[in-house]
Motif scaffolding. Sequence first.
Motif, PDB file in Angstrom:
ATOM      1  N   ASP A  59       0.840  -1.185   0.000  1.00  0.00           N
ATOM      2  CA  ASP A  59       0.000   0.000   0.000  1.00  0.00           C
ATOM      3  C   ASP A  59       0.878   1.239   0.000  1.00  0.00           C
ATOM      4  OD1 ASP A  59      -2.336  -1.452   0.019  1.00  0.00           O
ATOM      5  OD2 ASP A  59      -2.527  -1.430   2.207  1.00  0.00           O
ATOM      6  N   ILE A  60       0.321   2.343  -0.440  1.00  0.00           N
ATOM      7  CA  ILE A  60       1.108   3.575  -0.567  1.00  0.00           C
ATOM      8  C   ILE A  60       1.645   4.061   0.770  1.00  0.00           C
ATOM      9  CG2 ILE A  60      -0.894   5.118  -0.332  1.00  0.00           C
ATOM     10  CD1 ILE A  60       0.423   6.874  -2.507  1.00  0.00           C
ATOM     11  N   SER A  61       0.948   3.695   1.871  1.00  0.00           N
ATOM     12  CA  SER A  61       1.365   4.151   3.201  1.00  0.00           C
ATOM     13  C   SER A  61       2.205   3.132   3.963  1.00  0.00           C
ATOM     14  CB  SER A  61       0.136   4.508   4.040  1.00  0.00           C
ATOM     15  OG  SER A  61      -0.714   3.382   4.189  1.00  0.00           O
ATOM     16  N   ASP A  62       2.446   1.957   3.378  1.00  0.00           N
ATOM     17  CA  ASP A  62       3.205   0.919   4.073  1.00  0.00           C
ATOM     18  C   ASP A  62       4.652   1.338   4.298  1.00  0.00           C
ATOM     19  OD1 ASP A  62       1.106  -0.821   4.282  1.00  0.00           O
ATOM     20  OD2 ASP A  62       1.620  -1.980   2.486  1.00  0.00           O
ATOM     21  N   ARG A  63       5.114   1.127   5.524  1.00  0.00           N
ATOM     22  CA  ARG A  63       6.538   1.308   5.814  1.00  0.00           C
ATOM     23  C   ARG A  63       7.264   0.021   5.462  1.00  0.00           C
ATOM     24  NH1 ARG A  63       3.927   5.946   6.345  1.00  0.00           N
ATOM     25  NH2 ARG A  63       5.104   7.491   7.562  1.00  0.00           N
ATOM     26  N   ILE A  64       8.517   0.165   5.020  1.00  0.00           N
ATOM     27  CA  ILE A  64       9.263  -1.005   4.566  1.00  0.00           C
ATOM     28  C   ILE A  64      10.688  -0.993   5.114  1.00  0.00           C
ATOM     29  CG2 ILE A  64       7.927  -1.246   2.432  1.00  0.00           C
ATOM     30  CD1 ILE A  64      10.257   0.120   0.954  1.00  0.00           C
ATOM     31  N   HIS A  65      11.322  -2.146   5.014  1.00  0.00           N
ATOM     32  CA  HIS A  65      12.755  -2.269   5.246  1.00  0.00           C
ATOM     33  C   HIS A  65      13.395  -2.611   3.906  1.00  0.00           C
ATOM     34  CE1 HIS A  65      12.475  -2.071   9.616  1.00  0.00           C
ATOM     35  NE2 HIS A  65      11.469  -2.953   9.566  1.00  0.00           N
ATOM     36  N   VAL A  66      14.493  -1.945   3.592  1.00  0.00           N
ATOM     37  CA  VAL A  66      15.145  -2.143   2.292  1.00  0.00           C
ATOM     38  C   VAL A  66      16.561  -2.659   2.497  1.00  0.00           C
ATOM     39  CG1 VAL A  66      15.915  -1.054   0.152  1.00  0.00           C
ATOM     40  CG2 VAL A  66      13.811  -0.254   1.260  1.00  0.00           C
ATOM     41  N   LYS A  67      16.832  -3.800   1.864  1.00  0.00           N
ATOM     42  CA  LYS A  67      18.203  -4.277   1.730  1.00  0.00           C
ATOM     43  C   LYS A  67      18.586  -4.118   0.264  1.00  0.00           C
ATOM     44  CE  LYS A  67      18.154  -7.617   5.544  1.00  0.00           C
ATOM     45  NZ  LYS A  67      18.342  -9.047   5.936  1.00  0.00           N
ATOM     46  N   TRP A  68      19.828  -3.757   0.015  1.00  0.00           N
ATOM     47  CA  TRP A  68      20.218  -3.456  -1.358  1.00  0.00           C
ATOM     48  C   TRP A  68      21.686  -3.774  -1.588  1.00  0.00           C
ATOM     49  CZ3 TRP A  68      24.150   0.126  -1.954  1.00  0.00           C
ATOM     50  CH2 TRP A  68      24.434   0.916  -0.827  1.00  0.00           C
ATOM     51  N   ASN A  69      22.006  -3.926  -2.849  1.00  0.00           N
ATOM     52  CA  ASN A  69      23.391  -3.983  -3.286  1.00  0.00           C
ATOM     53  C   ASN A  69      23.444  -3.384  -4.684  1.00  0.00           C
ATOM     54  OD1 ASN A  69      26.107  -4.463  -2.960  1.00  0.00           O
ATOM     55  ND2 ASN A  69      26.011  -6.627  -3.579  1.00  0.00           N
ATOM     56  N   CYS A  70      24.609  -2.919  -5.100  1.00  0.00           N
ATOM     57  CA  CYS A  70      24.717  -2.293  -6.415  1.00  0.00           C
ATOM     58  C   CYS A  70      26.152  -2.368  -6.900  1.00  0.00           C
ATOM     59  CB  CYS A  70      24.238  -0.844  -6.362  1.00  0.00           C
ATOM     60  SG  CYS A  70      25.330   0.261  -5.439  1.00  0.00           S
ATOM     61  N   ALA A  71      26.395  -1.876  -8.095  1.00  0.00           N
ATOM     62  CA  ALA A  71      27.748  -1.814  -8.634  1.00  0.00           C
ATOM     63  C   ALA A  71      28.622  -0.960  -7.713  1.00  0.00           C
ATOM     64  CB  ALA A  71      27.718  -1.232 -10.042  1.00  0.00           C
ATOM     65  N   PRO A  72      29.875  -1.326  -7.521  1.00  0.00           N
ATOM     66  CA  PRO A  72      30.742  -0.645  -6.550  1.00  0.00           C
ATOM     67  C   PRO A  72      30.831   0.864  -6.730  1.00  0.00           C
ATOM     68  CG  PRO A  72      31.792  -2.654  -7.328  1.00  0.00           C
ATOM     69  CD  PRO A  72      30.565  -2.464  -8.172  1.00  0.00           C
ATOM     70  N   GLU A  73      30.787   1.332  -7.977  1.00  0.00           N
ATOM     71  CA  GLU A  73      30.964   2.766  -8.209  1.00  0.00           C
ATOM     72  C   GLU A  73      29.791   3.618  -7.732  1.00  0.00           C
ATOM     73  OE1 GLU A  73      29.925   0.973 -12.342  1.00  0.00           O
ATOM     74  OE2 GLU A  73      30.931   0.355 -10.484  1.00  0.00           O
ATOM     75  N   PHE A  74      28.665   2.961  -7.379  1.00  0.00           N
ATOM     76  CA  PHE A  74      27.496   3.718  -6.948  1.00  0.00           C
ATOM     77  C   PHE A  74      27.215   3.585  -5.448  1.00  0.00           C
ATOM     78  CE2 PHE A  74      26.422   2.435 -11.408  1.00  0.00           C
ATOM     79  CZ  PHE A  74      26.683   3.669 -11.967  1.00  0.00           C
ATOM     80  N   VAL A  75      28.016   2.768  -4.750  1.00  0.00           N
ATOM     81  CA  VAL A  75      27.760   2.510  -3.331  1.00  0.00           C
ATOM     82  C   VAL A  75      27.830   3.790  -2.495  1.00  0.00           C
ATOM     83  CG1 VAL A  75      28.671   1.374  -1.262  1.00  0.00           C
ATOM     84  CG2 VAL A  75      28.489   0.102  -3.406  1.00  0.00           C
ATOM     85  N   ALA A  76      28.862   4.599  -2.729  1.00  0.00           N
ATOM     86  CA  ALA A  76      29.037   5.818  -1.936  1.00  0.00           C
ATOM     87  C   ALA A  76      27.853   6.762  -2.113  1.00  0.00           C
ATOM     88  CB  ALA A  76      30.333   6.519  -2.326  1.00  0.00           C
ATOM     89  N   ALA A  77      27.354   6.887  -3.339  1.00  0.00           N
ATOM     90  CA  ALA A  77      26.225   7.783  -3.588  1.00  0.00           C
ATOM     91  C   ALA A  77      24.979   7.315  -2.844  1.00  0.00           C
ATOM     92  CB  ALA A  77      25.942   7.857  -5.089  1.00  0.00           C
ATOM     93  N   LEU A  78      24.717   6.013  -2.849  1.00  0.00           N
ATOM     94  CA  LEU A  78      23.521   5.503  -2.168  1.00  0.00           C
ATOM     95  C   LEU A  78      23.662   5.609  -0.655  1.00  0.00           C
ATOM     96  CD1 LEU A  78      22.465   2.394  -4.273  1.00  0.00           C
ATOM     97  CD2 LEU A  78      21.767   4.777  -4.469  1.00  0.00           C
ATOM     98  N   ASN A  79      24.852   5.386  -0.143  1.00  0.00           N
ATOM     99  CA  ASN A  79      25.043   5.548   1.297  1.00  0.00           C
ATOM    100  C   ASN A  79      24.862   7.000   1.729  1.00  0.00           C
ATOM    101  OD1 ASN A  79      25.509   2.914   2.249  1.00  0.00           O
ATOM    102  ND2 ASN A  79      27.627   2.941   1.508  1.00  0.00           N
TER     103      ASN A  79
END
Length: 211
Positions: free
Chosen positions: A154-174
Motif C-alpha cells: 500500500d502507498i502508506s506501508d513502511r518497509i525495510h530495504v536491503k540493497w546492493n549495487c555496482a561498486p561505483e554507486f555505493v558511496a552515492a547511495l550511502n
Amino acid sequence: RALIAATGWKSLSTELRDQISDELNVEQLDDLSAAGSDLVDVSIKANFRSLGARYGGDVQAIAKALTSASAAQLVAQVRSQGQVDISYGAGQIASISEEDLVITETPRTGWAVSSHAGESVALDLQLSPELISKGVVREAIRAIQDARKSSGFDISDRIHVKWNCAPEFVAALNSGSKWISEEVLALSFTQDSTLSVSEEELGLKLDLQKA
C-alpha cells in the motif's frame, strides 16, 4: 540547471517553477537572460504575423530596422519594459513587444539549446560529482518505488530495504540514504553484500520487506 525563455514564464509562481524543476529532473530553473551575455548569443527576426496585423505594408521596413538593431539589447529592453519604440522608414515609429519578435537564444559551449518561435530552453550539460550522485539517488528511488508497486505494498506501508549495487554507486547511495528512506517510506536502508548485483541500471539489487 535549466534556463527558459518563454512567453509568460516570468508570471509563473515559485511553486509551479519548483514543480517544473522536479518534472524535468533539474536542480535549478531560471530565465535564460540570467545567464548573461557571456553565455548566450541572441538573434531576432520580425514576427510578420503580429507586426503585419498592426502595420500592414510597413512590416518589411520594420523587419529591416530590427535586423540592424542590437538583438541582445533589444530583447533585454523588451523583456524589462514590455515594449520598445524603434524608428523605421522616414522617421516612423513602431512599438515592439516580445510577441513581435522571433527570438533565438543560443547558449555557448557546455550548454544544449532548443528554440521554436522565439521560445528557448537551455540545459547546462556540465555534471559535477554532486549532481551525478543526486542522479544516482533519484534512479534508486525510482527503482524502489517500482519494486514497492510490484510487491503490492500500500502507498502508506513502511518497509525495510536491503540493497546492493555496482561498486561505483555505493558511496552515492550511502550518502543519500536519508533522502531515499524518506521518499520510499523505509525504516531501514541497508547494504547487503550477499545480494548479487543485477544487470539493471546501477546494478541495483533490492530486497524489500514490509515493516
